[in-house]
Structures are given as C-alpha cells and as structure tokens.
Design a protein around this motif. Structure first.
Motif, mmCIF file in Angstrom:
data_model
loop_
_atom_site.group_PDB
_atom_site.id
_atom_site.type_symbol
_atom_site.label_atom_id
_atom_site.label_comp_id
_atom_site.label_asym_id
_atom_site.label_seq_id
_atom_site.Cartn_x
_atom_site.Cartn_y
_atom_site.Cartn_z
ATOM 1 N N ALA A 16 -9.238 54.713 -38.543
ATOM 2 C CA ALA A 16 -7.992 54.931 -39.277
ATOM 3 C C ALA A 16 -7.643 53.731 -40.162
ATOM 4 N N SER A 17 -7.957 52.541 -39.683
ATOM 5 C CA SER A 17 -7.724 51.337 -40.484
ATOM 6 C C SER A 17 -8.966 51.047 -41.314
ATOM 7 N N TYR A 18 -8.768 50.867 -42.597
ATOM 8 C CA TYR A 18 -9.913 50.639 -43.477
ATOM 9 C C TYR A 18 -9.503 49.774 -44.666
ATOM 10 N N LYS A 19 -10.508 49.151 -45.287
ATOM 11 C CA LYS A 19 -10.282 48.338 -46.480
ATOM 12 C C LYS A 19 -10.870 49.069 -47.670
ATOM 13 N N ARG A 20 -10.051 49.319 -48.670
ATOM 14 C CA ARG A 20 -10.483 50.102 -49.815
ATOM 15 C C ARG A 20 -11.284 49.237 -50.786
ATOM 16 N N LYS A 21 -12.436 49.734 -51.211
ATOM 17 C CA LYS A 21 -13.344 48.946 -52.041
ATOM 18 C C LYS A 21 -12.816 48.715 -53.451
ATOM 19 N N GLU A 22 -12.163 49.714 -54.030
ATOM 20 C CA GLU A 22 -11.805 49.609 -55.436
ATOM 21 C C GLU A 22 -10.716 48.591 -55.743
ATOM 22 N N ASP A 23 -9.847 48.298 -54.757
ATOM 23 C CA ASP A 23 -8.785 47.330 -55.028
ATOM 24 C C ASP A 23 -8.534 46.360 -53.877
ATOM 25 N N GLY A 24 -9.310 46.467 -52.795
ATOM 26 C CA GLY A 24 -9.190 45.522 -51.690
ATOM 27 C C GLY A 24 -8.026 45.758 -50.752
ATOM 28 N N LEU A 25 -7.279 46.851 -50.932
ATOM 29 C CA LEU A 25 -6.128 47.100 -50.069
ATOM 30 C C LEU A 25 -6.580 47.521 -48.674
ATOM 31 N N VAL A 26 -5.865 47.028 -47.663
ATOM 32 C CA VAL A 26 -6.098 47.431 -46.277
ATOM 33 C C VAL A 26 -5.065 48.510 -45.954
ATOM 34 N N LEU A 27 -5.548 49.693 -45.598
ATOM 35 C CA LEU A 27 -4.670 50.844 -45.423
ATOM 36 C C LEU A 27 -4.900 51.531 -44.081
ATOM 37 N N VAL A 28 -4.035 52.480 -43.767
ATOM 38 C CA VAL A 28 -4.128 53.256 -42.528
ATOM 39 C C VAL A 28 -4.144 54.739 -42.870
ATOM 40 N N ASP A 29 -5.113 55.451 -42.337
ATOM 41 C CA ASP A 29 -5.170 56.910 -42.464
ATOM 42 C C ASP A 29 -4.369 57.490 -41.304
ATOM 43 N N TYR A 30 -3.161 57.976 -41.599
ATOM 44 C CA TYR A 30 -2.267 58.438 -40.540
ATOM 45 C C TYR A 30 -2.830 59.641 -39.795
ATOM 46 N N ASP A 31 -3.668 60.418 -40.446
ATOM 47 C CA ASP A 31 -4.247 61.581 -39.778
ATOM 48 C C ASP A 31 -5.234 61.183 -38.682
ATOM 49 N N ARG A 32 -5.771 59.980 -38.784
ATOM 50 C CA ARG A 32 -6.740 59.510 -37.781
ATOM 51 C C ARG A 32 -6.119 58.578 -36.748
ATOM 52 N N CYS A 33 -4.984 58.001 -37.069
ATOM 53 C CA CYS A 33 -4.367 57.009 -36.170
ATOM 54 C C CYS A 33 -3.875 57.673 -34.895
ATOM 55 N N ILE A 34 -4.226 57.063 -33.762
ATOM 56 C CA ILE A 34 -3.798 57.594 -32.455
ATOM 57 C C ILE A 34 -2.781 56.667 -31.778
ATOM 58 N N GLY A 35 -2.342 55.637 -32.501
ATOM 59 C CA GLY A 35 -1.305 54.760 -31.970
ATOM 60 C C GLY A 35 -1.744 53.884 -30.816
ATOM 61 N N CYS A 36 -3.022 53.512 -30.754
ATOM 62 C CA CYS A 36 -3.524 52.715 -29.622
ATOM 63 C C CYS A 36 -3.132 51.245 -29.702
ATOM 64 N N LYS A 37 -2.721 50.778 -30.877
ATOM 65 C CA LYS A 37 -2.239 49.412 -31.128
ATOM 66 C C LYS A 37 -3.343 48.355 -31.114
ATOM 67 N N TYR A 38 -4.602 48.757 -31.068
ATOM 68 C CA TYR A 38 -5.678 47.757 -31.113
ATOM 69 C C TYR A 38 -5.577 46.901 -32.369
ATOM 70 N N CYS A 39 -5.276 47.537 -33.504
ATOM 71 C CA CYS A 39 -5.228 46.800 -34.766
ATOM 72 C C CYS A 39 -4.102 45.768 -34.770
ATOM 73 N N SER A 40 -2.966 46.112 -34.179
ATOM 74 C CA SER A 40 -1.847 45.170 -34.151
ATOM 75 C C SER A 40 -2.150 43.979 -33.249
ATOM 76 N N TRP A 41 -2.910 44.221 -32.187
ATOM 77 C CA TRP A 41 -3.313 43.113 -31.306
ATOM 78 C C TRP A 41 -4.318 42.204 -32.015
ATOM 79 N N ALA A 42 -5.149 42.791 -32.875
ATOM 80 C CA ALA A 42 -6.167 42.004 -33.570
ATOM 81 C C ALA A 42 -5.591 41.198 -34.724
#
Length: 244
Positions: A89-115
């Motif tokens: 769900a968390s990914y870095k977009r190649k065309e502009d470098g933005l780090v984004l979240v795909d809400y349809d894939r996010c399960i709210g596990c919070k791993y990314c926030s801990w990292a």
C-alpha cells in the motif's frame, strides 16, 4: 529523476497554522478524505492531520527565542516506510518521487508508522487506514486549476511565503536555489533516509534602530522586497494580499 519537495523557511514561519488548516480542508474534501476528528471542541480533542506545526522555546532569557517548526511527510528518497508494508500500500512514485498510500490496499497494520523515524504518518481512527501528506498530488497536476494554483494547499495558504515547492533535482528550481544559497538542510540525515523536504536555517537578524524593522540579516544583505520575491516566484498572491 524528478523529486518534488517542500523547502520551509524557519526564519519567517510565524506559527499561524494556516498550512495546517488549509491542508486539512483540501485533503478532507479530496481523494484522501474524509479525515476523522474526535471531540474537536472538547478538552481532549484528537484528529488526523497531514501537517502539524510544533512550537518550542530555545535559549535562555534574555536571549530566548520562539521557534515554529512545521513537519509533515518528508517524501524520503529512500523511504523506510515502503519496504515494510506487507500489502504494498505504501509506495514511492517514480515520476515525481512522492511517497503515497494506496488506501484500497492499506490494512491499518501501522508497520509503516513504526518504521518512519519522523512520526509523519497518522492512522485515521475512523477508516482504520494510514494517512500522510501527499504534497497535494491530486492538486498539483489538476489542469482544471489555474497554473498558479497548482501547488500544495499549504504553500498557497502561507501568509509569509515560508514554504517553497518544486523539484529539488532541478538545479534551476526555486527550491534548489534556496537550498544551495541559504544552506538548506535535511531533518535527521543520520537515519540515511535522504528526506526530500529541506529546512532553511534561522538567521540572526539585526534591527534598524526602531526595534520594529529587520531589513538586514546578520550578513548585512538587504532583505528582498515584495516585488523582488514575486519576480523570483517566492511570493504567492495570497501572501501579497496580506502585505500591501
């Protein structure tokens, strides 16, 4: 490769929270919304924000100083939040470098926030999804908007033009010039995340005698006029309206 980012001038941020409220308004009504608020008018309110301003005191009397420090996702070039996401769900977009979240894939596990070493991600308690600054990805490419408005909401709302937006990999961009000429720095570079957002360090300002004027920096350089800043693209229409 393009890397869009913010450069924040700590010299002129006054802690007005215009960036916070404009960010909340735009994203709640945009692709990211709605962002939850719980007990907003009670003694213990909580809510989901992409951008926050931290204010603290530095130094000791009589040389104490108040510092306003805006902070949001830094859109790292090597983001630790991306590889730990179990669903992609968390990914870095190649065309502009933005780090984004795909809400349809996010399960709210919070791993990314801990990292994330910067605490830049917030779980939306209503939707149980991870949220964060998108640099207004749904706005900056919106051709239905006038070109001057294709900037993050926080940039347009800042009354002191403390926030600059652009491609830090373009040496001729406003943000690259500001970083290069004014010693822009990354937040906590020791983590090796290579954050894209930069901060312009505070400078000691001397007055012109009246105590109200600060038109010279400690290096003796004349402060840029409103007209000069507008020509450089460093001053926005909303800011001009508050200054003249």
């Amino acid at each position: 490769m393009t890397q869009m980012a913010l450069v924040i001038d700590l010299n002129v941020c006054v802690g007005c929270h215009a960036c916070v409220t404009s960010c909340k308004e735009w994203n709640t009504s945009g692709e990211a919304g709605s962002l939850a608020d719980h007990r907003p008018y009670d003694a213990d309110p909580s809510g989901t924000f992409f951008n926050r301003v931290q204010t603290f005191e530095a130094g000791e009397f009589p040389l104490a100083d108040t510092i306003h420090f805006p902070k949001s996702c830094l859109h790292c070039e090597d983001p630790p939040c991306v590889p730990v996401c179990p669903t992609g769900a968390s990914y870095k977009r190649k065309e502009d470098g933005l780090v984004l979240v795909d809400y349809d894939r996010c399960i709210g596990c919070k791993y990314c926030s801990w990292a994330c070493p910067y605490g830049a991600r917030e779980i939306d308690e209503e939707r149980k999804e991870m949220t964060k600054c998108t640099l207004c990805a749904d706005r900056i490419y919106n051709e239905a908007l006038p070109e001057r408005d294709r900037k993050p909401a926080c940039v347009l709302a800042c009354p002191t033009s403390a926030r600059l937006f652009g491609d830090i990999h373009d040496p001729e961009s406003v943000v690259s010039k500001a970083i290069r000429e004014r010693g822009g720095y990354q937040l906590m570079p020791e983590w090796g995340t290579r954050p894209s957002n930069h901060y312009l360090p505070r400078q000691k300002v001397t007055s012109c005698g009246s105590g109200a004027c600060s038109c010279k920096t400690s290096d003796g350089d004349e402060a840029a006029s409103v007209e000069t800043q507008a020509e450089r693209g460093e001053l926005h229409l909303a800011s001009i309206a508050t200054r003249v």
